[in-house]
Structures are given as C-alpha cells and as structure tokens.
Write a protein that holds these residues in place. Structure first.
Motif, PDB file in Angstrom:
ATOM      1  N   THR A 138       0.844  -1.188   0.000  1.00 11.46           N
ATOM      2  CA  THR A 138       0.000   0.000   0.000  1.00 11.46           C
ATOM      3  C   THR A 138       0.881   1.241   0.000  1.00 11.46           C
ATOM      4  O   THR A 138       2.066   1.174   0.366  1.00 11.46           O
ATOM      5  N   PRO A 139       0.338   2.393  -0.400  1.00 10.77           N
ATOM      6  CA  PRO A 139       1.108   3.637  -0.369  1.00 10.77           C
ATOM      7  C   PRO A 139       1.561   4.044   1.036  1.00 10.77           C
ATOM      8  O   PRO A 139       2.441   4.892   1.175  1.00 10.77           O
ATOM      9  N   MET A 140       0.975   3.451   2.067  1.00 10.64           N
ATOM     10  CA  MET A 140       1.358   3.773   3.441  1.00 10.64           C
ATOM     11  C   MET A 140       2.666   3.108   3.850  1.00 10.64           C
ATOM     12  O   MET A 140       3.194   3.376   4.924  1.00 10.64           O
ATOM     13  N   GLY A 141       3.168   2.204   3.002  1.00 10.85           N
ATOM     14  CA  GLY A 141       4.369   1.464   3.350  1.00 10.85           C
ATOM     15  C   GLY A 141       4.085   0.176   4.085  1.00 10.85           C
ATOM     16  O   GLY A 141       4.998  -0.600   4.384  1.00 10.85           O
ATOM     17  N   GLN A 142       2.819  -0.083   4.405  1.00 10.49           N
ATOM     18  CA  GLN A 142       2.409  -1.312   5.076  1.00 10.49           C
ATOM     19  C   GLN A 142       1.709  -2.214   4.069  1.00 10.49           C
ATOM     20  O   GLN A 142       0.728  -1.798   3.438  1.00 10.49           O
ATOM     21  N   ALA A 143       2.193  -3.410   3.895  1.00 11.49           N
ATOM     22  CA  ALA A 143       1.552  -4.350   2.988  1.00 11.49           C
ATOM     23  C   ALA A 143       0.383  -5.046   3.678  1.00 11.49           C
ATOM     24  O   ALA A 143       0.420  -5.300   4.887  1.00 11.49           O
ATOM     25  N   LEU A 144      -0.662  -5.306   2.921  1.00  8.31           N
ATOM     26  CA  LEU A 144      -1.774  -6.111   3.412  1.00  8.31           C
ATOM     27  C   LEU A 144      -1.544  -7.553   2.988  1.00  8.31           C
ATOM     28  O   LEU A 144      -1.216  -7.823   1.831  1.00  8.31           O
TER      29      LEU A 144
END
Length: 233
Positions: free
Chosen positions: A151-157
């Motif tokens: 994700t653009p937040m740097g956290q992968a789902l």
C-alpha cells in the motif's frame, strides 16, 4: 540517557534506569525501535523502575534481518520478552505504541500486569485492516488471490495476516490501563478506541493537536505529562 544493550535469545533488547524490583516492558510501533523517543520519555518519567524495550522483526537492529514482522511472530516474541521479565522482576507493567498495543492485547492476557499504558493504540486490527482495504480499493477476493498487496502507506496487506487477525479477536483485557490518543489520529478510528476503553474500563485521554504519530515538541510534552500524571507511584 543511554540504555544497556543486550540480547534476549535472538532479540535485541535495551534496559533503561538503575536496578529496581519493578519493570515496564515497552513495545514500540511501526517504523520505530527499542530506543525511539517515546521509550526514552517513558524511562525519564518512570525513573523509579526499569524499562525493558526490544526490537520487533524488521525494526531497529533487525531492519534487514530474515524474520518478518508478522502478527503471530510478534506475539510469540513479545511472549518471550514477557517470560524473561517475569522471571527477573517482582512487578511487571506494560507500555505499548500503535501496533505494539495490538500484539500486547494478544500476548498479555493470563499475565500479571500491574498497569498498562497505550499510546495511539491499535485495539481493533481487523477494523484497521478493513479500513485500509477500503482506502485503497482492495477487496477480500483480490487480497486472497494475490496473497500480499503493498500500500502507499508502506504497510503491505497480507491474506494470511488477515486470517490470523480474524481468528484471534481481543476479548479479554483485565488490567488497569491508561490510553493516550491524538485528537487528529486518522489511522485508528476514534470509535474503536472509545469502545475499547469503555468495554475494559480504561482511562482515555485525548491530546488536542496530536495525530497518530506523536513527534512534534507539543506532542512529546503531552506524552511526558501524561506519563507523569498516570504513574501509580
């Protein structure tokens, strides 16, 4: 203030403050570490007890290590640190930030914590995961098919993380707990923190002007003041 650095098995750890019969285990949040500013402020506010902090996988001294920061791994490692603390100190407290609070909610029931402090806590990881899926238009079907989606937040789902989260709801938190949340926190929904505090009789304080990440001088002053005011002595 410089902590003593050492290892708990393979886990890099830090011990702050002079010897004491009381300790607070500190669990950092995402993109943080065992020596980040909130942990240092905790050590300053609670100079009468020791602070035991450690690096979660993919953080701090483990940033490029082989172990991934996955919920079941982090819960197991926190349990190792808690076992270490319970065998060496008479009184055990907990300080946890953001996702560190979620890992604590799963690892700590059944322990004997005298008190807990949560900063910007993720108290409903399933809700946060679903919120992130909505923000980036990721369906459950797509996540299941692809397995992992950055994700653009740097956290992968991750689909396996989502399954673990849904299989392990938080249904018990029997410890006296203080919570500090920023009024402008857009990551963790206000209603989830409010509902958690009401359900488990926690004291909730809202820091005006603060967001999820406490980092400005004003944020850090609010954090220090809250820690000092909520110390049980």
């Amino acid at each position: 203030m410089k902590p003593q650095l050492f290892q708990i098995g393979h886990i890099p750890a830090a011990l702050w403050n002079p010897s004491s019969e009381r300790v607070i285990v500190a669990v950092h949040g995402a993109q943080s570490s065992k020596t980040d500013v909130p942990v240092r402020l905790l050590a300053e506010a609670f100079s009468d007890r020791q602070i035991l902090s450690f690096d979660l996988p993919e953080h701090g001294d483990r940033k490029d290590g082989p172990v991934l920061c996955k919920p079941p791994v982090c819960v197991r490692e926190l349990s190792v640190v808690l076992d270490y603390a319970e065998n060496r100190w008479r009184d055990l407290g907990l300080f946890a930030v953001s996702m560190g609070a979620y890992f604590s909610l799963l690892a700590c029931p059944g322990r004997k914590l005298s008190h807990a402090w949560f900063l910007s806590p993720v108290v409903n990881m399933e809700r946060l995961t679903r919120d992130m899926m909505g923000w980036f238009q990721i369906s459950e079907a797509r996540l299941e098919t692809e397995g992992m989606i950055p994700t653009p937040m740097g956290q992968a789902l991750c689909w396996d993380d989502y399954g673990y989260i849904r299989r392990n709801p938080v249904d018990r938190w029997p410890f006296p707990t203080d919570i500090l949340r920023g009024a402008g926190d857009t990551l963790v929904a206000k209603e989830t923190v409010t509902a958690f505090a009401k359900r488990f009789s926690c004291r909730l304080r809202i820091a005006e002007g603060a967001e999820h990440w406490f980092h400005t001088p004003e944020d850090l002053r609010a954090l220090s003041a809250w820690l000092e005011e909520t110390s049980p002595g």
